[in-house]
Scaffold this active site. Structure first.
Site, PDB file in Angstrom:
ATOM      1  CG  MET A 159      29.568 137.796  20.517  1.00 25.99           C
ATOM      2  SD  MET A 159      29.502 136.008  20.324  1.00 25.99           S
ATOM      3  CE  MET A 159      28.193 135.588  21.438  1.00 25.99           C
ATOM      4  CG  HIS A 173      21.837 143.980  26.508  1.00 32.09           C
ATOM      5  ND1 HIS A 173      22.750 144.268  27.515  1.00 32.09           N
ATOM      6  CD2 HIS A 173      22.150 142.734  26.086  1.00 32.09           C
ATOM      7  CE1 HIS A 173      23.528 143.225  27.721  1.00 32.09           C
ATOM      8  NE2 HIS A 173      23.203 142.282  26.851  1.00 32.09           N
ATOM      9  CG  HIS A 186      26.206 144.904  24.858  1.00 34.30           C
ATOM     10  ND1 HIS A 186      24.988 144.331  24.609  1.00 34.30           N
ATOM     11  CD2 HIS A 186      27.107 143.897  24.806  1.00 34.30           C
ATOM     12  CE1 HIS A 186      25.134 143.031  24.405  1.00 34.30           C
ATOM     13  NE2 HIS A 186      26.418 142.739  24.527  1.00 34.30           N
ATOM     14  CG  ASP A 221      29.552 137.062  29.815  1.00 29.12           C
ATOM     15  OD1 ASP A 221      29.055 136.044  29.345  1.00 29.12           O
ATOM     16  OD2 ASP A 221      29.032 138.191  29.692  1.00 29.12           O
ATOM     17  CB  SER A 272      21.646 137.865  28.608  1.00 30.16           C
ATOM     18  OG  SER A 272      22.020 136.932  27.612  1.00 30.16           O
TER      19      SER A 272
HETATM   20  P1  AMP Z   1      28.308 139.626  24.387  1.00 28.52           P
HETATM   21  O1  AMP Z   1      27.797 140.513  23.302  1.00 28.52           O
HETATM   22  O2  AMP Z   1      27.250 138.840  25.090  1.00 28.52           O
HETATM   23  O3  AMP Z   1      29.489 138.801  23.955  1.00 28.52           O
HETATM   24  O4  AMP Z   1      28.874 140.604  25.510  1.00 28.52           O
HETATM   25  C1  AMP Z   1      29.810 141.588  25.207  1.00 28.52           C
HETATM   26  C2  AMP Z   1      30.306 142.194  26.499  1.00 28.52           C
HETATM   27  O5  AMP Z   1      29.214 142.758  27.222  1.00 28.52           O
HETATM   28  C3  AMP Z   1      30.959 141.164  27.437  1.00 28.52           C
HETATM   29  O6  AMP Z   1      32.084 141.736  28.064  1.00 28.52           O
HETATM   30  C4  AMP Z   1      29.859 140.889  28.427  1.00 28.52           C
HETATM   31  O7  AMP Z   1      30.334 140.464  29.678  1.00 28.52           O
HETATM   32  C5  AMP Z   1      29.212 142.254  28.534  1.00 28.52           C
HETATM   33  N1  AMP Z   1      27.846 142.131  29.057  1.00 28.52           N
HETATM   34  C6  AMP Z   1      26.848 141.350  28.576  1.00 28.52           C
HETATM   35  N2  AMP Z   1      25.743 141.461  29.344  1.00 28.52           N
HETATM   36  C7  AMP Z   1      26.052 142.322  30.341  1.00 28.52           C
HETATM   37  C8  AMP Z   1      25.339 142.850  31.470  1.00 28.52           C
HETATM   38  N3  AMP Z   1      24.089 142.492  31.737  1.00 28.52           N
HETATM   39  N4  AMP Z   1      25.987 143.713  32.268  1.00 28.52           N
HETATM   40  C9  AMP Z   1      27.268 144.076  32.024  1.00 28.52           C
HETATM   41  N5  AMP Z   1      27.992 143.627  30.975  1.00 28.52           N
HETATM   42  C10 AMP Z   1      27.400 142.757  30.153  1.00 28.52           C
END
Ligand code: AMP
Length: 282
Positions: free
Chosen positions: A30, A34, A37, A150, A185
């Site tokens: 999304m 960081h 990702h 997640d 996050s």
């Molecule tokens: P998001 O942008 O928050 O929807 O996350 C996109 C992807 O990155 C998802 O598969 C999350 O689980 C992964 N993700 C987010 N934060 C972390 C983290 N700290 N360590 C590893 N993967 C992450």
């Protein structure tokens, strides 16, 4: 690096790659990227020939009153991070492109969506499963990577892929943390300096639970109680849940007999943070 906004263009590109015998890795995000990702991207880069990252803040996975409008966005920084991670294509559709007038189909992964975050966010995983299935149909990946941070999302996606016979390998990537233990996050940006200090209690609590587990503690009640105490001692924390569940079914466990996951969601100010640790014998 290419940026593609249209679904048909994305599909044509992916089809072209497949026809050339190339292996496609895909990382859905999304945005507001960081190092967590970036780690998924690195892994994807290693496993495939073509790396596609999607950046899409998916409206249907946010409930009423949640942070859809306020969700942080920074296109230039994201594009830079993708470029340096060796991304071939960013797929960045608009909400109208993904959900045009008349859209009415969704995917429900029934049981594993219900517990944990599903209790207070009852439509969240339907939104996640639906968008991920759609993104798979747009990017046609061989491999897709998801963060273990997640954890429930990863289980939901694994279940969906299995149940719907999607020919895609799902890879879970361990949680990337700041040096002081805070799980990275996009939502950490909501925290004030004081709230960030309180937020350290999440990883501290989980670490303590893991140590107790390795010293032989198997009672979920005892482990959860310990973590709750550590978190509630901090200013401004409100526990949504702290649970210990079976890794596959995500049902609550009283006594840990096999591999289990301890997962939590805590509200701190405007942020709702999640974290987890796997409890299994090493
Ligand atoms: P998001 O942008 O928050 O929807 O996350 C996109 C992807 O990155 C998802 O598969 C999350 O689980 C992964 N993700 C987010 N934060 C972390 C983290 N700290 N360590 C590893 N993967 C992450």
């Amino acid at each position: 690096m290419n940026v593609i906004k249209s679904v048909t263009e994305m599909q044509a590109f992916a089809e072209g790659c497949r026809k050339q015998g190339k292996k496609i890795s895909f990382v859905p995000t999304m945005g507001y990227l960081h190092q967590g990702h970036a780690c998924l991207m690195q892994e994807g880069r290693k496993l495939g020939d073509i790396l596609i990252v999607s950046i899409f803040v998916n409206p249907i996975q946010f409930g009423p009153g949640e942070d859809f409008e306020k969700y942080p966005r920074d296109w230039d920084r994201d594009a830079q991070l993708c470029e340096s991670a060796g991304v071939d294509v960013i797929f960045a559709p608009t909400a109208e492109e993904m959900y045009p007038q008349g859209y009415q189909t969704s995917i429900t992964v029934a049981h594993v969506s219900r517990n944990l975050c599903g209790v207070t966010r009852p439509t969240h995983f339907q939104g996640v499963a639906t968008v991920v299935a759609k993104l798979f149909n747009c990017t046609k990946p061989h491999i897709a990577l998801f963060g273990e941070k997640d954890f429930q999302q990863l289980v939901v996606i694994q279940r969906m892929v299995k149940d719907l016979n999607m020919d895609i390998q799902i890879i879970g990537v361990p949680t990337v943390r700041e040096q002081d233990g805070l799980a990275m996050s996009s939502r950490n940006t909501y925290l004030s300096a004081d709230e960030r200090v309180s937020a350290l209690s999440l990883s501290r609590g989980l670490k303590q639970a893991r140590e107790l587990f390795h010293h032989g503690e198997r009672s979920a009640r005892v482990l959860i109680g310990t973590v709750r105490e550590i978190i509630e001692k901090e200013q401004g924390t409100a526990v949504d849940y702290i649970k210990i569940c079976d890794m596959e079914t995500l049902q609550d466990i009283d006594t840990i007999a096999g591999p289990a996951v301890m997962a939590l969601a805590i509200k701190i100010g405007k942020a709702r943070l999640i974290d987890n640790v796997v409890l299994k014998r090493e």
